[in-house]
Design a protein around this motif. Structure first.
Motif, short mmCIF file in Angstrom:
data_model
loop_
_atom_site.label_atom_id
_atom_site.label_comp_id
_atom_site.label_asym_id
_atom_site.label_seq_id
_atom_site.Cartn_x
_atom_site.Cartn_y
_atom_site.Cartn_z
N GLY A 5 6.67 -9.76 69.95
CA GLY A 5 6.21 -8.57 70.66
C GLY A 5 4.97 -7.96 70.08
O GLY A 5 4.49 -6.93 70.57
N GLU A 9 5.51 -3.83 68.91
CA GLU A 9 6.97 -3.91 68.96
C GLU A 9 7.58 -3.88 67.57
O GLU A 9 8.58 -3.19 67.33
CB GLU A 9 7.38 -5.19 69.70
N ARG A 12 7.64 -0.45 65.94
CA ARG A 12 8.68 0.42 66.47
C ARG A 12 10.00 0.18 65.74
O ARG A 12 10.83 1.09 65.65
CB ARG A 12 8.86 0.18 67.98
#
Length: 383
Positions: A5, A9, A12
């Motif tokens: 990702g 990603e 996060r």
């Protein structure tokens, strides 16, 4: 990274987002009672006077700023404290995991641990550091601090109202109200003076005002009860008077008086209209050796006074006259001049049964009635 990702990603997963930073800032505001904006600007750097040694009360000194205080007073070093070991022992339960949120220091330490990656990549030294994924960039962006504008969004995501209380009484989450609650709970100044705390924060709290009224009322009632108990005239019962006829020394010891003093009280030689006086040359309001110059009504609250059964007719007559007088005197004058005498006479008369009070009314003589009339009219007072 691209298959997982990308940076956006993975960051996060590793970093706190804006809503989580808001939650941390709200929690620290509630625990420390500091301003939300002050906590949002806390640095990660701090000083530990306890050196992290177990057994010593934990505390971290964090440099902060409150610009509204002015350039000479805006810089502060608030202590972020851990709970004492004695209290910490009460928080231990069967769960082997330690309670992370038991104190401001533990929350601050957890925050620094969770934001280390974001702080390093974001290139700043704030304690509140995170990552925000944006639609405009595949990479997202590193964030710093916490914005009070996010409180409403965080509240909506977690089921709290954002404007008005719910029908169940759930209040909106506001940084100002959290600080107000923290100050009410701590009752000590936080980044302000004690006068500001008392006059601004505590004075506007309905809960504090209600508690203050209760505390003051309880204290006043306790003081009044203590004063009444201390100034209540001891009543020598008829049984003690009868015993004195055959055992004067024993009766005197029971009454905590000298035998000769008790004898003069029983025979009425030391009567002061409504009571008897133990020693009129040792009055609390005059110099030792000087005769008492107080009104005879003041005897009802004097530590030298003693009440005996033969004085009951006089006491009942005086009480009856006071009750008649009350209907003809305005309440303020009555409270200032007569209320205390009525209460003390009711206390004395209340030591006797109803049959004894009825007999005392029948036994009242004309000279006694004239004496009470002169006392109540003030003709017996020194001018």
């Amino acid at each position: 990274m691209r298959q997982a990702g990308g940076v956006r990603e993975i960051a996060r997963w590793l970093c706190l987002n804006s809503q989580e930073l808001t939650a941390f800032c709200l929690l620290l505001t509630a625990l420390t009672a500091e301003n939300f904006g002050t906590v949002a600007a806390w640095p990660a750097a701090h000083y530990r006077p306890d050196a992290g040694i177990e057994g010593i009360p934990g505390v971290a000194l964090v440099e902060s700023s409150k610009p509204r205080r002015g350039p000479e007073r805006e810089h502060m070093v608030p202590p972020v404290e851990d709970v004492p070991e004695e209290l910490a022992a009460l928080l231990v339960d069967a769960n082997p995991e330690p309670r992370l949120f038991r104190s401001p220091l533990r929350v601050y330490q957890l925050l620094l641990e969770l934001t280390e990656v974001a702080r390093r990549h974001g290139g700043h030294d704030l304690a509140l550091a995170g990552f925000r994924a944006t639609g405009a960039s595949r990479e997202g962006r590193w964030t710093r601090g916490a914005d009070a504008k996010n409180i409403a969004r965080w509240s909506a995501q977690h089921g709290f109202p954002t404007k008005e209380p719910t029908a169940e009484g759930i209040e909106p989450v506001e940084a100002r109200r959290l600080r107000q609650t923290g100050i009410e709970r701590k009752r000590r100044p936080v980044a302000h003076t004690r006068s500001t705390m008392n006059d601004h924060y505590l004075a506007r709290s309905k809960a504090v005002v209600a508690q203050s009224r209760t505390v003051v009322a309880d204290a006043l009632r306790a003081q009044v009860a203590t004063a009444r108990e201390r100034r209540s005239v001891p009543v020598l019962p008829a049984s003690l008077v009868a015993r004195a006829a055959t055992d004067l020394d024993g009766a005197a010891r029971e009454a905590d008086l000298g035998p000769q003093v008790l004898q003069r009280l029983i025979t009425g030689q030391q009567d002061t209209v409504l009571t008897g006086c133990v020693d009129h040359l040792n009055n609390p309001t005059t110099q030792p050796g000087e005769p008492c110059a107080e009104s005879f009504l003041a005897c009802l609250g004097c530590e030298n006074a003693r009440a005996l059964p033969h004085q009951l007719p006089l006491q009942i007559t005086a009480l009856d006259q006071l009750n008649l007088l009350r209907a003809h005197v305005d309440p303020a004058t009555w409270k200032a001049r007569h209320a205390v005498h009525q209460e003390r006479l009711e206390d004395l008369v209340g030591h006797y049964r109803a049959s004894e009070q009825d007999k005392a009314r029948r036994d009242l003589t004309e000279p006694q009635k004239r004496m009470i009339n002169e006392l109540m009219s003030g003709r017996m007072d020194l001018r």
